[in-house]
Scaffold this active site. Structure first.
Site, PDB file in Angstrom:
ATOM      1  N   GLY A 250       0.812  -1.201   0.000  1.00 31.36           N
ATOM      2  CA  GLY A 250       0.000   0.000   0.000  1.00 31.36           C
ATOM      3  C   GLY A 250       0.854   1.264   0.000  1.00 31.36           C
ATOM      4  N   LEU A 251       0.333   2.316   0.626  1.00 32.28           N
ATOM      5  CA  LEU A 251       1.007   3.614   0.701  1.00 32.28           C
ATOM      6  C   LEU A 251       1.304   4.176  -0.687  1.00 32.28           C
ATOM      7  CD1 LEU A 251       3.505   2.998   3.667  1.00 32.28           C
ATOM      8  CD2 LEU A 251       1.275   4.115   3.744  1.00 32.28           C
ATOM      9  N   CYS A 252       0.364   3.985  -1.607  1.00 28.83           N
ATOM     10  CA  CYS A 252       0.549   4.531  -2.956  1.00 28.83           C
ATOM     11  C   CYS A 252      -0.718   5.256  -3.404  1.00 28.83           C
ATOM     12  CB  CYS A 252       0.928   3.440  -3.949  1.00 28.83           C
ATOM     13  SG  CYS A 252      -0.087   1.953  -3.906  1.00 28.83           S
ATOM     14  N   GLY A 253      -1.296   6.015  -2.484  1.00 32.79           N
ATOM     15  CA  GLY A 253      -2.463   6.822  -2.820  1.00 32.79           C
ATOM     16  C   GLY A 253      -3.651   5.968  -3.217  1.00 32.79           C
TER      17      GLY A 253
END
Length: 295
Positions: free
Chosen positions: A89-92
């Site tokens: 994750g952590l990709c908008g």
């Protein structure tokens, strides 16, 4: 009101977070460059492969011996959706946008009375889709352990799809992934993988042969049967590489936004800290003066 100690702890915490997001942004930038280079390097081969398939499909599409992989089964009752997302994750909104497109496509097919099966490539898509379509997901490819995306990885996915098609488990296969437009723009899309002729017709500008006639040995049918599985693997690999570039671009942009937001929050907390400290000093001075006057 928060004490000075609480504010100092909060500022230190946000600064630590800012360092992490800045480091992740720099790592994503380096990976993005490599992912872009890999995607660009794969395009010439994919383009030539598609051109060869387009030439061969011209003469084979209407013949009785044409491969079902090329022309389909003649039915479209069962659809297999190959949903490609990231494993992290952590990709908008990168993963969410692809999952949203997948949900819309599943609902559209089910309203039309079609049977839907899903193969997830990437853990994040699986995590989002299993809440609503757990019964439709038949397999999940977790690519987190793969250091590089290569033809071997795409081959495993392609072999699974080809074997399922030959076993009559579906009629149409679609890929749902994200097109890398720029660092700040990734566009979710859907395209047909099987029947291959639909993808060839959509994705290739047929070259002008200027009336030339080509002869194939041993014959066009044998060549097509040998090339079709490789073509499917090539399309999957190209999509994986483009998807990876989009993921890195989205993560880089998300971490850049997080870093800037952390900086703004630190500025606000420093201002609040200074005001609180000033108010505390003023209160202490007032108490000292009042005590002196009382004496």
């Amino acid at each position: 009101m928060a004490s000075l100690k609480d504010l100092r702890n909060r500022i230190a915490s946000v600064k630590s977070t800012q360092k992490i997001t800045k480091a992740m942004q720099m790592v994503s930038a380096a990976k993005l460059r490599r992912a872009q280079e890999a995607a660009e390097a794969a395009r010439p081969y994919a383009g030539r492969m598609a051109a060869v398939m387009a030439n061969l499909s011209n003469s084979m599409a209407g013949t009785p011996g044409a491969s079902p992989l090329l022309v389909g089964t003649g039915s479209d009752e069962t659809h297999l959706l190959l949903v490609m997302t990231a494993d992290r994750g952590l990709c908008g909104g990168f993963n969410t946008n692809i999952a949203r497109l997948a949900r819309a496509r599943v609902n559209e097919l089910q309203r039309a009375g079609k049977t839907v099966k899903i193969i997830c490539v990437g853990k994040k898509g699986f995590d989002q889709l299993k809440r609503q379509f757990a019964s439709l997901i038949i397999k999940m490819f977790d690519l987190k352990a793969e250091k590089t995306l290569n033809s071997a990885v795409a081959g495993r996915i392609g072999d699974e799809i080809t074997h399922m098609f030959e076993a009559g488990e579906f009629d149409v296969c679609e890929i749902l992934a994200s097109e890398f437009v720029s660092v700040i723009s990734q566009k979710p899309y859907s395209k047909v993988l099987i029947p291959a002729i639909d993808a060839i017709e959509e994705g290739v500008d047929r070259p002008d042969t200027k009336g030339s006639v080509y002869e194939a040995e041993p014959d066009e049918e044998s060549i097509l049967n040998a090339l079709l599985p490789r073509y499917i693997t090539t399309v999957i690999l190209s999509t994986l590489l483009e998807n990876s570039a989009g993921e890195m671009g989205a993560r880089m942009a998300a971490m850049d936004n997080a870093t800037r937001n952390a900086g703004e929050l630190i500025d606000k907390l420093n201002l609040l800290y200074n005001r609180t400290r000033q108010a505390q000093i003023t209160t202490e001075l007032t108490e000292i003066i009042s005590g002196a006057e009382a004496l």
